[in-house]
Design a protein around this motif. Structure first.
Motif, short mmCIF file in Angstrom:
data_model
loop_
_atom_site.label_atom_id
_atom_site.label_comp_id
_atom_site.label_asym_id
_atom_site.label_seq_id
_atom_site.Cartn_x
_atom_site.Cartn_y
_atom_site.Cartn_z
N LEU A 225 -67.40 48.42 -57.78
CA LEU A 225 -67.09 47.37 -58.17
C LEU A 225 -67.07 46.74 -59.46
O LEU A 225 -66.77 46.36 -60.23
N GLY A 226 -68.92 46.70 -59.91
CA GLY A 226 -68.85 46.73 -61.11
C GLY A 226 -68.54 47.53 -62.01
O GLY A 226 -68.26 46.64 -63.42
N ILE A 231 -74.33 52.06 -67.61
CA ILE A 231 -74.99 51.69 -66.99
C ILE A 231 -75.23 49.95 -66.34
O ILE A 231 -75.69 49.47 -65.44
N ALA A 232 -74.19 49.35 -67.17
CA ALA A 232 -74.46 47.61 -66.99
C ALA A 232 -73.22 47.54 -66.06
O ALA A 232 -73.51 46.34 -65.25
N GLY A 233 -72.81 48.02 -65.67
CA GLY A 233 -71.85 48.09 -64.84
C GLY A 233 -72.22 47.34 -63.18
O GLY A 233 -72.08 46.84 -62.33
N GLY A 273 -63.57 48.81 -62.54
CA GLY A 273 -64.60 48.26 -62.40
C GLY A 273 -64.43 47.08 -63.61
O GLY A 273 -63.64 46.87 -64.33
N LEU A 274 -65.38 46.10 -62.95
CA LEU A 274 -66.02 44.96 -63.91
C LEU A 274 -66.33 45.18 -65.25
O LEU A 274 -65.79 44.76 -66.17
N TRP A 275 -66.94 46.00 -65.65
CA TRP A 275 -67.07 46.51 -66.66
C TRP A 275 -66.63 47.92 -67.47
O TRP A 275 -67.11 48.98 -66.84
N ASP A 276 -66.24 47.67 -67.91
CA ASP A 276 -64.83 49.06 -68.54
C ASP A 276 -65.05 49.12 -70.25
O ASP A 276 -64.43 48.69 -70.55
N PRO A 277 -66.43 50.01 -70.18
CA PRO A 277 -66.87 50.00 -71.91
C PRO A 277 -65.00 49.79 -72.78
O PRO A 277 -64.38 49.05 -74.28
N ALA A 278 -64.27 51.25 -72.43
CA ALA A 278 -62.60 51.41 -72.69
C ALA A 278 -61.72 50.02 -73.11
O ALA A 278 -61.25 50.17 -73.74
#
Length: 292
Positions: A225-226, A231-233, A273-278
């Motif tokens: 989900l993250g 790593i932040a995800g 996920g909630l954290w997607d750098p792209a």
């Protein structure tokens, strides 16, 4: 100032366990993120958490060991078990690996249930000293995040990425695939064991039902989900999944339904996920201006 301190004390007395649970769940999500980063769908983290929890609790209760030594024992025991079972099990891939590690988790639960003299069996362990404080959890999360970040940017981390992308190509490039998979599995077990040890000394009581299939799925859900792109995800996913039931508490009987609907919506519209750098780079990055 006194009023502010009084409000904080009241808040902490009510929500301290919830706040500390955020950090413990973040550790669990990071533990499975590490194996996912190497392309391993392993579902043994709940079992490793249980091994770490029982090891640390028994060391404290039966041998009166210092808290730091109990935490170390809670990490070493699941790491050793991960090493032993990882050698044969990591020959499998995909859903077969998931099934094998789920089976291992069930074996751990049955062993705990049938060793009543040591573990308390179905009744669990009561009276564990509540030694976990906020700074223990905060320090554990900071250290684990730092270590995983250094690992990610190192040669080992690049090998993990290569194995995840294409195991055969990574092997042809000279990467020892089995050794790197085993390393990820063992380190993931140690981190899950640390989370279990901290949790055991926070909740006063532990039982075998806490480390079964449901907990394993919850740990995987937090990481997915993250988002597994960084790593932040997993940390964001753990915070989101831990706080969501509390935020929806006012909905009473409908809380579980709304909780599930929110998770479905997130997965549908944010597949990475909630954290997607792209995605963030596309939204906030500068667009290149090309000459006409």
């Amino acid at each position: 100032m006194d009023a502010l301190s009084a409000h904080f004390d009241e808040f902490w007395s009510v929500y301290s366990n919830l706040v500390l649970s955020l950090g413990i769940n973040a550790l669990l999500a990071l533990s499975i993120w590490l194996t996912l980063a190497c392309g391993l769908l392993a579902m043994a983290n709940a079992a490793f958490m249980g091994i770490g929890a029982y090891t640390a609790a028994l060391m404290t209760m039966n041998y009166d060991t210092p808290f730091a030594a109990s935490l170390a024992g809670g990490m070493i025991a699941p790491a050793f078990v991960a090493l032993v079972i990882g050698i044969p099990v990591l020959r499998l891939n995909g859903v077969y690996l998931a099934m094998a590690t789920l089976g291992f988790g069930e074996v751990v639960r049955v062993v705990i249930l049938n060793t009543e003299d040591l573990t308390g069996g179905a009744l669990g362990l009561n009276g564990i000293p509540q030694l976990t404080e906020w700074w223990h959890v905060a320090l554990a999360v900071i250290v684990v995040v730092f270590v995983l970040h250094r690992l990610k940017v190192s040669k080992v981390g690049r090998a993990f990425e290569a194995i995840k992308a294409d195991e055969t190509a990574a092997s042809l490039m000279g990467i020892d695939v089995r050794a790197h998979k085993l390393l990820a599995f063992v380190l993931g077990g140690a981190i899950a064991g640390l989370a279990g040890a901290l949790n055991a000394h926070l909740t006063f009581f532990i039982g075998p039902q806490e480390y079964g299939f449901d907990r394993g799925v919850e740990i995987l859900t937090m990481a997915i989900l993250g988002g597994t792109g960084g790593i932040a995800g997993p940390v964001i996913g753990a915070v989101f999944l831990t706080l969501l039931p509390e935020v929806l508490r006012g909905l009473s009987d409908f809380r579980t339904i709304v909780n599930g609907l929110i998770l479905v919506v997130v997965v549908l519209f944010l597949p990475k996920g909630l954290w997607d750098p792209a995605r963030f780079r596309r939204l906030f990055g500068r667009r290149e201006v090309r000459p006409c």
